[in-house]
Design an enzyme around this catalytic site. Sequence first.
Site, PDB file in Angstrom:
ATOM      1  CE1 TYR A   1      58.257  24.293  13.643  1.00 31.98           C
ATOM      2  CE2 TYR A   1      60.257  23.169  12.960  1.00 31.98           C
ATOM      3  CZ  TYR A   1      58.889  23.198  13.083  1.00 31.98           C
ATOM      4  OH  TYR A   1      58.147  22.132  12.645  1.00 31.98           O
TER       5      TYR A   1
ATOM      6  CD  GLU B   1      47.315  24.846  24.323  1.00 36.57           C
ATOM      7  OE1 GLU B   1      46.295  24.150  24.207  1.00 36.57           O
ATOM      8  OE2 GLU B   1      47.854  25.437  23.361  1.00 36.57           O
TER       9      GLU B   1
ATOM     10  N   GLY C   1      44.387  28.055  15.732  1.00 38.07           N
ATOM     11  CA  GLY C   1      44.240  26.950  14.786  1.00 38.07           C
ATOM     12  C   GLY C   1      45.419  26.837  13.821  1.00 38.07           C
TER      13      GLY C   1
ATOM     14  CD  GLU D   1      47.171  28.827  22.214  1.00 41.36           C
ATOM     15  OE1 GLU D   1      46.693  29.945  21.922  1.00 41.36           O
ATOM     16  OE2 GLU D   1      46.796  27.794  21.649  1.00 41.36           O
TER      17      GLU D   1
ATOM     18  NE  ARG E   1      40.427  16.654  20.778  1.00 34.59           N
ATOM     19  CZ  ARG E   1      40.557  17.980  20.767  1.00 34.59           C
ATOM     20  NH1 ARG E   1      40.014  18.681  19.783  1.00 34.59           N
ATOM     21  NH2 ARG E   1      41.222  18.599  21.719  1.00 34.59           N
TER      22      ARG E   1
ATOM     23  CB  VAL F   1      38.150  19.299  23.408  1.00 31.98           C
ATOM     24  CG1 VAL F   1      37.679  17.933  22.944  1.00 31.98           C
ATOM     25  CG2 VAL F   1      37.584  20.389  22.527  1.00 31.98           C
TER      26      VAL F   1
ATOM     27  CG  HIS G   1      49.086  23.314  14.211  1.00 32.17           C
ATOM     28  ND1 HIS G   1      50.326  22.948  14.704  1.00 32.17           N
ATOM     29  CD2 HIS G   1      49.332  23.985  13.069  1.00 32.17           C
ATOM     30  CE1 HIS G   1      51.262  23.395  13.884  1.00 32.17           C
ATOM     31  NE2 HIS G   1      50.694  24.019  12.875  1.00 32.17           N
TER      32      HIS G   1
ATOM     33  CG  ASN H   1      43.712  27.464  24.990  1.00 30.43           C
ATOM     34  OD1 ASN H   1      43.845  28.381  24.189  1.00 30.43           O
ATOM     35  ND2 ASN H   1      44.190  26.260  24.763  1.00 30.43           N
TER      36      ASN H   1
ATOM     37  NE  ARG I   1      39.291  27.471  24.252  1.00 30.12           N
ATOM     38  CZ  ARG I   1      39.862  26.313  23.986  1.00 30.12           C
ATOM     39  NH1 ARG I   1      39.493  25.220  24.626  1.00 30.12           N
ATOM     40  NH2 ARG I   1      40.833  26.224  23.094  1.00 30.12           N
TER      41      ARG I   1
HETATM   42  P1  ADP Z   1      47.387  28.210  17.615  1.00 28.88           P
HETATM   43  O1  ADP Z   1      46.740  29.132  18.601  1.00 28.88           O
HETATM   44  O2  ADP Z   1      47.361  28.739  16.217  1.00 28.88           O
HETATM   45  O3  ADP Z   1      46.919  26.800  17.725  1.00 28.88           O
HETATM   46  P2  ADP Z   1      49.824  27.652  19.161  1.00 28.88           P
HETATM   47  O4  ADP Z   1      50.770  28.691  19.617  1.00 28.88           O
HETATM   48  O5  ADP Z   1      48.964  27.005  20.188  1.00 28.88           O
HETATM   49  O6  ADP Z   1      48.950  28.259  17.949  1.00 28.88           O
HETATM   50  O7  ADP Z   1      50.597  26.529  18.405  1.00 28.88           O
HETATM   51  C1  ADP Z   1      49.910  25.477  17.791  1.00 28.88           C
HETATM   52  C2  ADP Z   1      50.864  24.340  17.510  1.00 28.88           C
HETATM   53  O8  ADP Z   1      51.948  24.769  16.666  1.00 28.88           O
HETATM   54  C3  ADP Z   1      51.532  23.749  18.753  1.00 28.88           C
HETATM   55  O9  ADP Z   1      50.730  22.803  19.416  1.00 28.88           O
HETATM   56  C4  ADP Z   1      52.746  23.131  18.097  1.00 28.88           C
HETATM   57  O10 ADP Z   1      52.331  21.923  17.457  1.00 28.88           O
HETATM   58  C5  ADP Z   1      53.141  24.126  17.021  1.00 28.88           C
HETATM   59  N1  ADP Z   1      54.107  25.136  17.512  1.00 28.88           N
HETATM   60  C6  ADP Z   1      53.809  26.324  18.106  1.00 28.88           C
HETATM   61  N2  ADP Z   1      54.932  27.000  18.448  1.00 28.88           N
HETATM   62  C7  ADP Z   1      55.971  26.236  18.070  1.00 28.88           C
HETATM   63  C8  ADP Z   1      57.405  26.366  18.160  1.00 28.88           C
HETATM   64  N3  ADP Z   1      57.990  27.447  18.694  1.00 28.88           N
HETATM   65  N4  ADP Z   1      58.171  25.361  17.656  1.00 28.88           N
HETATM   66  C9  ADP Z   1      57.600  24.265  17.094  1.00 28.88           C
HETATM   67  N5  ADP Z   1      56.279  24.082  16.978  1.00 28.88           N
HETATM   68  C10 ADP Z   1      55.457  25.038  17.453  1.00 28.88           C
END
Ligand code: ADP
Length: 449
Positions: free
Chosen positions: A203, A276, A165, A288, A338, A295, A236, A290, A292
């Site tokens: 980033y 993802e 999240g 990452e 949603r 949605v 997010h 998931n 499961r």
């Molecule tokens: P969480 O499990 O907390 O949701 P994620 O790794 O899935 O974390 O990342 C959530 C969101 O954060 C991504 O969908 C994207 O919007 C942003 N994000 C994650 N990693 C990066 C990155 N390296 N650079 C830019 N944005 C990122």
Amino acid sequence: MAITRILIANRGEIALRIHRAAHEMGIETVAVHSTADADAMHVRLADHAVCIGPPSATDSYLNVANIISAAEVSHADAIHPGYGFLSENAKFAEIVEAHDIAWIGPKPEHIRTMGDKVTAKTTAGDLGLPLVPGSPGAVGSVEEAKKIAAEIGYPVLVKAASGGGGRGMKVVPSEDLLEGLMSQAKSEAKSAFGDDTVYLEKYLGNPRHIEFQVFGDGNGNAIHLGERDCSLQRRHQKVLEEAPSPVLSTEERNRMGQVCADAMAQMGYRGAGTIEFLWENGEFFFIEMNTRLQVEHPVTEAITGVDLVREQIRIAEGRPLSVKQEDIRFEGHAIECRINAEDPFTFAPSPGKVSYYHAAGGMHVRVDSGIYAGYSIPPYYDSMIAKLIVYGRTREGCIMRLKRALDEMVVEGVKTNIPLHQALLAEPDILNGDYSIKWLEAWLAERES
Ligand code: ADP
């Protein structure tokens, strides 16, 4: 093993979604519910219902002992966890299997591997998935972080290994701010997840969020069902999802989809999963997995015709995948909105009694929802009350139909974000498919000023 009665360890629209797939397979369902959900639609439709505790999710939908007891007393032979709640809890999956109840989900060890983001990233790299440049594993000291950040270049992102999240995540623009932001990320992660392990990533400035749906049979066979573009996000949280992505070519889809399917085959992955990625300038970067159902799974169902929950249940029965990769066709376009009970522009939750409800209908319009006129939306859970999924032969046609369907939806008594979706579908960037994960927040900020 043939499953005859599934306990659905969830609530709301996803509990109904699972109930429907089960009934279409001739399988009975057991609903579990908190005291706040006694009148919920998932309870009314199920063949059996068991109350598992008071309103607070910790005491009910997350209450492992009560859920297992409910399965025992109702003679359920399988448990489907839906999404959220216990769906990615490896320990729960193990407990379910230890009770000789079929777990409609991935192998517990894979849930565990992917649940820790550092292990997930290393595993993904070993399986051949492209990674965001960053630290090879957890980062111990500030000195080490500085060294790695200098190599990958600023800005960098500090992320929590146990994150979710978007919590425990900090963007670091330059070296002088690294120490302070890293310690903030660590303490945030410690209090949210009880684990202050962090790692570093480059980033990315303006990426899209593109995820692949995968399925494995647990015996080394796996397929992919293409991608979903979930770039329209606020904090997010996904707001609208579409399939296919407006920016991927058929070649890219097939190539990347195959990379994902091969990785799952190699892993011996079982059941549904989502891999993802962030996508920037034609390149994919794993963030990452998931383990499961998501949605947004219905957009994939709309363009492939495959019932993903049915597939999950079949796999849990030990049957093979019902489709082969070469049978899967991606036809047309689907978008999901949603629908949340919240103020459309301040996002303040708006629980309460639904005085009037009319769902959109017509060709290629699907509404997954547990609400009805007279239903009281409890304040204890997620604010999502419905999903509107619309299909069209082309993206343009899909958007025209989606606008029409949104105009038809009536939810009175509480506020919903339907006006937000309507405003978004009037924006040229959205109509052109030209948006990144940054787009929505920038648009909202501009709207406010
Ligand atoms: P969480 O499990 O907390 O949701 P994620 O790794 O899935 O974390 O990342 C959530 C969101 O954060 C991504 O969908 C994207 O919007 C942003 N994000 C994650 N990693 C990066 C990155 N390296 N650079 C830019 N944005 C990122």
